[in-house]
Motif scaffolding. Structure first.
Motif, PDB file in Angstrom:
ATOM      1  N   THR A 109       3.430 -46.909  34.797  1.00 33.19           N
ATOM      2  CA  THR A 109       3.480 -48.005  33.740  1.00 33.19           C
ATOM      3  C   THR A 109       2.101 -47.945  32.807  1.00 33.19           C
ATOM      4  O   THR A 109       1.937 -48.657  32.008  1.00 33.19           O
ATOM      5  N   LYS A 110       1.386 -46.809  32.894  1.00 34.38           N
ATOM      6  CA  LYS A 110       0.253 -46.574  32.221  1.00 34.38           C
ATOM      7  C   LYS A 110       0.262 -45.633  31.040  1.00 34.38           C
ATOM      8  O   LYS A 110       0.808 -44.357  31.146  1.00 34.38           O
ATOM      9  N   GLY A 111       0.170 -46.079  29.752  1.00 37.38           N
ATOM     10  CA  GLY A 111       0.006 -45.194  28.634  1.00 37.38           C
ATOM     11  C   GLY A 111       0.872 -44.018  28.414  1.00 37.38           C
ATOM     12  O   GLY A 111       2.122 -44.263  28.681  1.00 37.38           O
ATOM     13  N   ALA A 112       0.598 -43.043  28.283  1.00 36.83           N
ATOM     14  CA  ALA A 112       1.404 -41.793  27.964  1.00 36.83           C
ATOM     15  C   ALA A 112       2.092 -41.460  29.181  1.00 36.83           C
ATOM     16  O   ALA A 112       3.312 -40.948  29.162  1.00 36.83           O
ATOM     17  N   LEU A 113       1.627 -41.883  30.473  1.00 37.43           N
ATOM     18  CA  LEU A 113       2.323 -41.550  31.671  1.00 37.43           C
ATOM     19  C   LEU A 113       3.549 -42.376  31.891  1.00 37.43           C
ATOM     20  O   LEU A 113       4.266 -42.068  32.657  1.00 37.43           O
ATOM     21  N   LYS A 114       3.943 -43.284  30.848  1.00 35.79           N
ATOM     22  CA  LYS A 114       5.329 -43.763  30.967  1.00 35.79           C
ATOM     23  C   LYS A 114       6.326 -42.801  30.587  1.00 35.79           C
ATOM     24  O   LYS A 114       7.696 -43.153  30.987  1.00 35.79           O
ATOM     25  N   ALA A 144       7.262 -34.443  23.740  1.00 33.02           N
ATOM     26  CA  ALA A 144       6.956 -35.786  23.904  1.00 33.02           C
ATOM     27  C   ALA A 144       6.145 -36.368  22.949  1.00 33.02           C
ATOM     28  O   ALA A 144       5.885 -37.597  22.562  1.00 33.02           O
ATOM     29  N   GLY A 145       6.069 -35.569  21.760  1.00 31.78           N
ATOM     30  CA  GLY A 145       5.104 -35.837  20.578  1.00 31.78           C
ATOM     31  C   GLY A 145       3.613 -35.619  20.576  1.00 31.78           C
ATOM     32  O   GLY A 145       2.903 -36.117  19.642  1.00 31.78           O
ATOM     33  N   TRP A 146       3.135 -35.112  21.729  1.00 30.22           N
ATOM     34  CA  TRP A 146       1.705 -35.248  21.633  1.00 30.22           C
ATOM     35  C   TRP A 146       1.256 -33.636  21.380  1.00 30.22           C
ATOM     36  O   TRP A 146       1.276 -32.741  22.129  1.00 30.22           O
ATOM     37  N   GLY A 167      -0.577 -47.917  46.955  1.00 38.38           N
ATOM     38  CA  GLY A 167      -0.326 -47.747  45.307  1.00 38.38           C
ATOM     39  C   GLY A 167       1.025 -47.445  44.947  1.00 38.38           C
ATOM     40  O   GLY A 167       1.468 -47.476  43.623  1.00 38.38           O
ATOM     41  N   ASP A 168       1.838 -47.066  45.811  1.00 37.54           N
ATOM     42  CA  ASP A 168       3.253 -46.567  45.424  1.00 37.54           C
ATOM     43  C   ASP A 168       4.242 -47.489  44.743  1.00 37.54           C
ATOM     44  O   ASP A 168       4.895 -47.354  43.654  1.00 37.54           O
ATOM     45  N   TYR A 169       3.859 -48.783  45.402  1.00 40.53           N
ATOM     46  CA  TYR A 169       5.136 -49.671  44.650  1.00 40.53           C
ATOM     47  C   TYR A 169       4.550 -50.321  43.472  1.00 40.53           C
ATOM     48  O   TYR A 169       5.440 -50.144  42.320  1.00 40.53           O
ATOM     49  N   ALA A 170       3.262 -49.983  42.995  1.00 41.48           N
ATOM     50  CA  ALA A 170       2.726 -50.288  41.405  1.00 41.48           C
ATOM     51  C   ALA A 170       2.931 -49.253  40.666  1.00 41.48           C
ATOM     52  O   ALA A 170       3.397 -49.425  39.409  1.00 41.48           O
ATOM     53  N   ALA A 171       2.960 -47.977  41.304  1.00 42.76           N
ATOM     54  CA  ALA A 171       3.152 -46.787  40.354  1.00 42.76           C
ATOM     55  C   ALA A 171       4.544 -46.515  40.060  1.00 42.76           C
ATOM     56  O   ALA A 171       4.811 -45.760  38.929  1.00 42.76           O
ATOM     57  N   GLN A 172       5.387 -47.165  40.827  1.00 40.88           N
ATOM     58  CA  GLN A 172       6.942 -46.851  40.385  1.00 40.88           C
ATOM     59  C   GLN A 172       7.581 -48.154  39.507  1.00 40.88           C
ATOM     60  O   GLN A 172       8.685 -47.922  39.169  1.00 40.88           O
ATOM     61  N   GLN A 173       6.653 -48.793  39.219  1.00 40.78           N
ATOM     62  CA  GLN A 173       7.231 -50.228  38.422  1.00 40.78           C
ATOM     63  C   GLN A 173       7.705 -49.577  37.059  1.00 40.78           C
ATOM     64  O   GLN A 173       8.600 -50.364  36.399  1.00 40.78           O
ATOM     65  N   GLY A 174       7.341 -48.470  36.649  1.00 41.70           N
ATOM     66  CA  GLY A 174       7.677 -48.165  35.214  1.00 41.70           C
ATOM     67  C   GLY A 174       9.073 -47.395  35.264  1.00 41.70           C
ATOM     68  O   GLY A 174       9.748 -46.970  34.252  1.00 41.70           O
ATOM     69  N   LEU A 175       9.736 -47.104  36.427  1.00 38.86           N
ATOM     70  CA  LEU A 175      10.943 -46.498  36.500  1.00 38.86           C
ATOM     71  C   LEU A 175      12.058 -47.531  36.113  1.00 38.86           C
ATOM     72  O   LEU A 175      12.257 -48.514  36.975  1.00 38.86           O
ATOM     73  N   VAL A 176      13.050 -46.835  35.361  1.00 36.18           N
ATOM     74  CA  VAL A 176      14.384 -47.575  35.025  1.00 36.18           C
ATOM     75  C   VAL A 176      15.014 -48.017  36.500  1.00 36.18           C
ATOM     76  O   VAL A 176      15.653 -48.955  36.849  1.00 36.18           O
ATOM     77  N   ASP A 177      15.041 -46.976  37.375  1.00 42.37           N
ATOM     78  CA  ASP A 177      15.850 -47.097  38.707  1.00 42.37           C
ATOM     79  C   ASP A 177      15.066 -47.449  39.833  1.00 42.37           C
ATOM     80  O   ASP A 177      15.457 -47.370  40.794  1.00 42.37           O
ATOM     81  N   LYS A 178      14.005 -48.261  39.602  1.00 43.87           N
ATOM     82  CA  LYS A 178      12.983 -48.786  40.849  1.00 43.87           C
ATOM     83  C   LYS A 178      13.999 -49.644  41.729  1.00 43.87           C
ATOM     84  O   LYS A 178      13.852 -49.530  42.852  1.00 43.87           O
TER      85      LYS A 178
END
Length: 532
Positions: A290-295, A356-358, A450-461
């Motif tokens: 869910t964080k910045g470029a890590l999305k 990724a454009g970076w 932290g696993d739950y929060a880290a996976q929140q950016g996944l479409v298939d969560k």
């Protein structure tokens, strides 16, 4: 010349006398130690035993395991074996568990262990069920019954295959004397005493200095051969190693208690034995989607290619931890699936960042839409290995134009940050045997770590959680295997975890201390079977 010879002779005489005195004193000390320690094991931990309420998570697990027992336990092969329940039956639909309790067992305060005591403990656990959110079983309990004094029955709302494993681990399904509860519950602590049915009792504890355990004379099983276990609090690892070397300690034990420098120091030292377990858990990095470029999945995949895990294994862990390519080793149940490892390749990492454009600028730094690619990483400041890995990761990312800002924090602050999801990248470990895979995967569905929060950016969560739950509940082995395969494959493809090494448990002890070895969980210390 004669004068010099005389002086030399006198010096030699003094040297011989001093040597004899030293040898004799060592001999006397050795005899005294041997006599004194025949009934005592002296161990060191980095902190106090803390609150040993068996239904709480604040105390040291090895100490809780010494005092309290459950209905069943788990042997070194992962098999469920009897403990306070002599036998049990599970209904064909997987919802009803009937336990036949061991007769004649008493708590160390003399209180009888029976079905009423078991129910009182389960009721106390459920009185604080929010605290046990990592356990799916707590949400599935329907009712507890006591058909008679020696029978206890659990009914679940739905089947749950890890039920027996969860009943066998150190907490929270261990039993304390109902007399030690506060108004029939343990939610707000216990009544000043830690009273179990286990092989040891806590004799006394001087906070942050020393705890003393002695054999429980009322223990129903085979009593430990060594009467006393004395635990000294020594926070610094080098001071612990020196104390062992000097003879002030008999044993060091634990994967977080012994660094690789100490392993090398004692490996060939006369009078000491170094023991290493089989791999028990996976050391990894957790990437917050869910964080910045890590999305961006490509950015996360680029990070996977940056670390040379062989260098980490050999350079940081002296080869004591093998490189890891997947979240679980293939020896873990349901984890023997074909996943393509992310190879070490800075070129591949750079290519993915380009896609990724970076793009790298004239100064070598990567940026996109005027923003420089910076990532934050947190680690436990008390962990030498986490600091070393963080610094290595920072150096590797610099080679491809990425800035990694690393911050070491006090352990509790570091863990609180994880749970809240307030991180870009942080360290993580699988829960290890016998918790893997079910507890580690189950914990992903709730904000436990932290696993739950880290996976929140996944479409298939949602689908990941659905398959975890399906795997936990089904009584069909092939369905469970397929559900867990989907979860592990998806998380691997989404590059949420960066596996580093497979951890092994460690022990260093005097060669006179026998039968050390390791139990199924790295949180257990088998004092009960040790002897001189």
């Amino acid at each position: 010349r004669n004068f010099v010879k005389k002086i030399r002779n006198v010096k030699f005489l003094f040297f011989v006398l001093a040597t004899l005195v030293f040898i004799l004193s060592c001999g006397n000390t050795s005899k005294g130690d041997k006599a004194e320690k025949k009934d005592e094991i002296v161990f060191a931990n980095f902190r106090d035993i803390r609150d040993l309420n068996p239904h709480n998570y604040a105390g040291e697990m090895y100490a809780q395991n010494m005092i309290y027992e459950g209905l069943v336990k788990i042997d070194n092969q992962g098999k469920i074996i009897p403990s306070l329940a002599e036998s049990w039956e599970i209904s064909p639909d997987g919802k009803e568990y009937t336990f036949h309790l061991r007769k004649g067992v008493v708590f160390s305060d003399g209180e009888p262990f029976n079905s009423a005591a078991v129910k009182a403990n389960f009721d106390a656990i459920m009185d604080n069920k929010e605290r046990h959110g990592w356990l799916e079983s707590v949400r599935l309990f329907d009712k507890f019954e006591i058909p008679d004094e020696n029978t206890f029955k659990i009914t679940l709302k739905e089947p749950y295959f890890p039920m027996m494993v969860e009943l066998g681990v150190i907490r929270p399904f261990r039993f304390i004397s109902p007399k030690a509860m506060k108004n029939g519950t343990t939610k707000d602590g216990v009544d000043g005493k830690y009273i179990g049915t286990g092989p040891y009792v806590l004799k006394h504890n001087t906070v942050d200095q020393e705890a003393v355990f002695e054999v429980n004379e009322k223990y129903w099983g085979e009593k430990p051969k060594v009467k006393t276990v004395r635990v000294k609090v020594i926070p610094d690892p080098q001071t612990r190693a020196l104390a062992l070397e000097k003879g002030d300690l008999d044993i060091l034990f634990g994967k977080d208690m012994i660094d690789d420098e100490t392993i090398l120091r004692f490996k060939d030292k006369k009078g000491f034995v170094v023991e290493m377990s089989e791999p028990v858990s996976t050391r990894m990095l957790l990437v917050n989607t869910t964080k910045g470029a890590l999305k961006d999945k490509n950015v996360r995949k680029a990070l996977q290619h940056v670390l040379n895990k062989k260098e980490i294994s050999e350079g940081i862990f002296a080869g004591n931890e093998a490189p890891a390519d997947t979240v679980f080793a293939k020896t873990v149940p349901y984890a023997n699936i074909e996943l393509q490892p992310y190879n070490y390749s800075l070129e591949e990492a750079a290519k993915l960042l380009d896609e990724a454009g970076w793009k790298a600028g004239a100064n070598g730094k990567r940026s996109k839409d005027g923003k420089v690619l910076e990532i934050a990483m947190n680690y436990n400041a008390d962990s030498v290995s986490e600091k070393s890995i963080s610094e290595y990761f920072k150096q590797q990312l610099e080679k491809i134009g990425v800035t990694l800002n690393i911050t070491g924090e006090e352990e509790q602050a570091y863990r609180d940050r994880m749970k809240k999801g307030n991180f870009d990248i942080t360290f993580n470990i699988s829960w290890g045997t016998p918790y893997d895979p079910q507890s580690f995967l189950g914990g992903m569905r709730q904000p436990v770590y932290g696993d739950y929060a880290a996976q929140q950016g996944l479409v298939d969560k949602a689908k990941i959680d659905e398959n975890i739950l399906k795997g936990l509940k089904t009584v069909n082995e092939s369905e469970r295997a397929e559900a867990f395969k989907y979860v592990l494959t998806t998380l691997h493809d989404e590059a949420v975890y960066i596996p580093l090494t497979y951890e092994r448990n460690r022990a260093i002890h005097r060669e006179t201390l026998k039968n050390v070895g390791f139990d199924i969980s790295s949180y257990e210390i088998p004092f009960y079977r040790m002897n001189y």
